[in-house]
Design a protein around this motif. Structure first.
Motif, mmCIF file in Angstrom:
data_model
loop_
_atom_site.group_PDB
_atom_site.id
_atom_site.type_symbol
_atom_site.label_atom_id
_atom_site.label_comp_id
_atom_site.label_asym_id
_atom_site.label_seq_id
_atom_site.Cartn_x
_atom_site.Cartn_y
_atom_site.Cartn_z
ATOM 1 N N VAL A 35 0.834 -1.209 0.000
ATOM 2 C CA VAL A 35 0.000 0.000 0.000
ATOM 3 C C VAL A 35 0.866 1.254 0.000
ATOM 4 O O VAL A 35 0.423 2.330 -0.406
ATOM 5 C CB VAL A 35 -0.940 -0.019 1.228
ATOM 6 N N SER A 55 -7.514 4.492 -2.462
ATOM 7 C CA SER A 55 -7.830 5.261 -1.262
ATOM 8 C C SER A 55 -9.335 5.479 -1.154
ATOM 9 O O SER A 55 -9.979 5.981 -2.074
ATOM 10 C CB SER A 55 -7.116 6.611 -1.293
ATOM 11 N N ILE A 58 -9.190 8.890 4.652
ATOM 12 C CA ILE A 58 -7.907 9.230 5.240
ATOM 13 C C ILE A 58 -7.305 7.991 5.891
ATOM 14 O O ILE A 58 -7.885 7.388 6.787
ATOM 15 C CB ILE A 58 -8.073 10.361 6.269
ATOM 16 N N ASN A 59 -6.129 7.588 5.380
ATOM 17 C CA ASN A 59 -5.427 6.411 5.887
ATOM 18 C C ASN A 59 -6.277 5.151 5.793
ATOM 19 O O ASN A 59 -6.177 4.253 6.626
ATOM 20 C CB ASN A 59 -4.981 6.626 7.337
ATOM 21 N N PHE A 61 -7.612 2.214 2.867
ATOM 22 C CA PHE A 61 -7.421 1.724 1.506
ATOM 23 C C PHE A 61 -8.143 0.392 1.312
ATOM 24 O O PHE A 61 -8.244 -0.417 2.235
ATOM 25 C CB PHE A 61 -5.924 1.530 1.201
ATOM 26 N N GLY A 87 -2.858 2.609 5.939
ATOM 27 C CA GLY A 87 -1.989 3.151 4.901
ATOM 28 C C GLY A 87 -0.529 2.826 5.089
ATOM 29 O O GLY A 87 0.304 3.230 4.275
#
Length: 809
Positions: A35, A55, A58-59, A61, A87
């Motif tokens: 990642v 994505s 935020i952070n 995936f 992430g």
């Protein structure tokens, strides 16, 4: 010298190529995609599709397949749409066993293909967008393919079968599972379904039509549907449709959108944009659940779809229309205080409490007024049957339909009838746009070396030494060296779950070798423990040690997102080898079962416990991010703190589902859950399971607190002798219904240990609420939020006098 430098650079580049995680065309055994490397993607031979980490926040995936040709990357498949990974440290690995797994930064498995192969295996992305795990021997064989597990999209030549279905996304920006499903029903008909924990309803084809009236055939057993390359979507139930640009070979996709509509999209123009070339439903307001309950949908070609609350109701969440509306008045007021607000040409589908033909408007009003569960009624005219009346227990799927030859009458208090204005059509959602950032420590990116620095370094160090160092570093990186510090693992584990991770030896020492048992249940034994900081805790040692660490941590992480004053608080956990332990706050007064047995609960405490327990369950069922079904509500699982405030325990590992996920039914459970005497009839008769099983168990607990009697058999004095009773519920119901006054049945049913020191009004409220909760028909039971409302309504009458206006002598 130049030749020497050139050979060194070539060796350096060779080493870098060996350290590469994956090739662009395939992923082979023992390799992985990271990642942290945006270039770690697979690309189809024609360049149209890519597969890699996408994505979703935020952070956060997901491993996905997307289309490169469109203006913006268009996702067509996701492996872990409901469980995004970190992430940092997350990887998609093709193990040497032939299994493809997706791991989070804390090394828990989020997704796997479950495959195995002794021969070579490659992961390929084909030209049609199908991600395939294929053996690399002379006879290639597909072990797994993404086409067999679609998310919300079908690509051309991807077959939808009876064992597969499409589930919409939650929204255009939230890729997790939503509320709508395309599937083959048991009658072999392809349908669209609105699916939430509280209810499910089919809305396409029109539910009031028989299959043959909708042009469908039930006489097939293949149950397949496919979109071909020319733009025709056809199903084995005789459904067939064509895109507006049928015949042209362009890129298309069939998608179940977040608004519940099924559409074909075509990629057109030089700017490569998607246009709708077909859709299943031309009137968006006919899609069920689009505006939630007790609301109304309207639509025009300029403003699009808009939602508004029915008169007397307000939005539950102004940022999410699908949450619907809630009453702005007390629904449990006296029946003679209600009247009706007429809404012309408004139709509300479903939740009919029967239907009556040739009924007058006044008869219809009277019928609804005499039903406490009635929220309104539809009144319409039919050419053959005259006026028809349909009382409704819920006003759902409402929309304005000029062609509807009837009206909707909304039940509301007379006092508010004149103050209600015309329906206000909301013009936009009120989105806060707030984002929650996970607390992560990121490693700084490695600075790229300039050519000058590389040449200077090469001239000062021998080629052999540098090559060896790089090879060692590559080897250590690819094998994920086991010497990684425990502090880093603890940090990632805490970030993922929100709890401290303990070792087994730490908890064994805290409990002095698990010597002081303070409780036990079907899930395990609870011990008293003292942590190094002298904090007293309760440590539960789970019986089921077969659960994998990844699955265990995922459920513990979900518990971390639950937060309510009437739920037991978890502080930490242990997942070491076969050991699975949970660390909870310590409750000074033990369980309700213990206190009832010791006669230390007066009337006020019992009423407070009933209210607090209802609040905790209402949060689990309706308010938290995850839908949590407890499955084992009983006095032993309701604990009391130092102030005798109740906290529901053992809720964490019962049944956790995303709100938009698969509905719960009997087949979702590996076994019957609960305790004899507290279990709802649905368990016994293998009926669909939802939150109403907890409502039933709660009602039994309340009756037990009121009467002091066991729910599965007890003795009582009757006419001077001793009578054996079978079950608590029919006994209480018989006493309540057969008594001339409430005081008479209370004297026979209320726990004698209370010594007649209780409030009569509150007692009646508790008993009647409990009897509603234990109805055999689950649809007749209230929700836990309704239980809270009924209890608090009664409680409000006694704010100034806790003992109430009437007290037993």
């Amino acid at each position: 010298m130049d030749l020497w430098l050139l050979s060194w650079v070539l060796s350096f580049l060779l080493v870098l190529s060996l350290c590469s995680s994956a090739e662009l065309s395939s992923l082979r055994k023992g390799s992985f995609l990271s990642v942290e490397k945006p270039d770690d993607v697979l690309i189809s031979p024609n360049g149209v599709f890519s597969a890699g980490f996408f994505s979703v926040g935020i952070n956060a995936f997901c491993f996905a397949v997307w289309i490169n040709e469109s203006k913006d990357r268009t996702v067509v498949w996701m492996a872990n749409r409901d469980e995004p990974v970190n992430g940092i440290g997350s990887k998609l690995s093709l193990l040497k066993t032939g299994e493809l797994i997706l791991t989070d930064g804390v090394r828990r498995t989020q997704w796997t293909t479950g495959t195995a192969s002794h021969s070579g295996v490659d992961l390929l992305l084909r030209n049609n967008g199908n991600l395939v795990l294929v053996t690399s021997g002379s006879e290639k064989k597909d072990l797994w393919q993404s086409f067999d597990s679609p998310t919300n999209t079908l690509l051309p030549e991807q077959v939808l079968t009876k064992d597969r279905f499409l589930i919409s996304s939650r929204s255009s920006t939230n890729y997790s599972s939503g509320y709508y499903r395309l599937y083959f029903d048991n009658d072999n008909v392809l349908r669209l379904l609105y699916n939430i924990p509280a209810t499910t309803s089919v809305y396409w084809p029109d539910p009031w039509l028989m299959p043959w009236e909708a042009g469908r055939s039930t006489y097939n057993n293949s149950r397949v549907a496919v979109l071909n390359a020319l733009g025709c979507f056809a199903s084995s139930d005789d459904f067939k449709c064509f895109s507006a640009d049928f015949g042209v070979k362009i890129l298309r996709r069939l998608m179940l959108d977040p608004d519940g509509n099924l559409r074909i999209y075509s990629l057109v123009g030089t700017n490569k944009t998607w246009v709708i070339s077909w859709q299943a439903i031309s009137q968006p307001c006919k899609i069920h659940g689009i505006c939630g309950g007790h609301s109304m949908c309207s639509y025009d070609h300029v403003k699009g779809r808009r939602c508004s609350c029915l008169p007397g109701y307000r939005f539950r969440n102004v940022a999410d229309w699908t949450r619907g509306c809630e009453p702005d008045f007390n629904v449990n007021s006296e029946l003679d205080t209600f009247d009706f607000k007429r809404l012309p040409h408004v139709e509300s589908f479903g939740f009919d409490k029967g239907g009556f033909s040739k009924a007058t408007l006044e008869e219809c009003k009277k019928t609804c007024l005499n039903m406490s569960s009635c929220r309104g009624f539809a009144f319409k005219f039919g050419m053959s049957s005259g006026h028809q009346c349909y009382p409704k227990t819920r006003l759902f799927n409402g929309y304005i339909s000029p062609s509807f030859s009837g009206d909707l009458y909304v039940k509301m208090p007379k006092s508010e009838l004149n103050s209600v204005k015309e329906i206000n059509i909301d013009t936009r959602l009120k989105c806060s746009g707030e984002l929650v950032v996970l607390d992560r420590t990121y490693l700084p990116a490695r600075v790229n070396w300039s050519l000058r620095f590389l040449l200077w370094f090469a001239s000062s160090v021998a080629v052999f030494e540098i090559t060896c160092v790089l090879l060692v570093r590559c080897f250590l990186f690819r094998t994920e060296r086991a010497s990684e510090s425990e502090a880093v693992k603890q940090g990632y584990a805490y970030a993922a779950t929100g709890f401290r991770r303990y070792t087994y030896d730490q908890l064994k020492k805290a409990t002095r070798g698990f010597s002081e048992e303070i409780g036990r249940g079907g899930g395990g034994v609870v011990y008293k423990g003292v942590l190094p900081d002298n904090q007293i805790v309760a440590i539960k040692r789970l019986n089921d040690a077969n659960q994998g660490e990844g699955e265990f941590l995922a459920e513990v992480g979900t518990i971390g997102r639950l937060n309510h004053m009437n739920l037991i608080e978890m502080w930490g956990y242990c997942a070491e080898g076969k050991h699975r332990l949970l660390v909870y706050e310590f409750m000074e007064h033990g369980s309700v079962a213990d206190r009832l047995a010791s006669n230390s609960l007066n009337w006020e405490k019992r009423f407070s416990i009933a209210v607090g327990t209802a609040k905790g369950l209402a949060y689990l069922h309706e308010e938290c991010l995850e839908w949590v079904l407890h499955c084992d509500i009983k006095p032993q699982n309701i604990l009391l703190d130092s102030d005798y405030q109740p906290k529901v325990a053992d809720f964490g590992l019962s049944k956790l589902l995303n709100r938009g996920g698969t509905s719960m039914n009997g087949s979702s459970f590996s076994r019957i859950r609960g305790t004899r005497g507290y279990m709802a009839p649905e368990w016994v008769y293998n009926l669909p399971i939802n939150s109403k099983v907890d409502v039933y168990s709660y009602g039994i607990v309340v009756l037990e607190m009121v009467t002091g009697k066991s729910p599965i058999g007890f003795h009582s004095l009757d006419g001077g002798g001793v009578t054996e009773h079978g079950r608590l519920v029919p006994w209480v119901r018989e006493k309540v219904n057969g008594a001339a006054t409430r005081e008479s049945w209370m004297e026979e049913t209320v726990d004698p240990l209370l010594a007649d020191d209780y409030n009569v009004d509150r007692m009646e409220c508790l008993v009647r609420v409990a009897l509603k909760c234990v109805e055999e028909d689950k649809d007749s039971r209230p929700t836990m939020s309704q239980v809270v409302q009924m209890l608090l309504q009664n409680e409000g009458k006694f704010l100034h006098d806790p003992l109430g206006a009437v007290k037993k002598p």
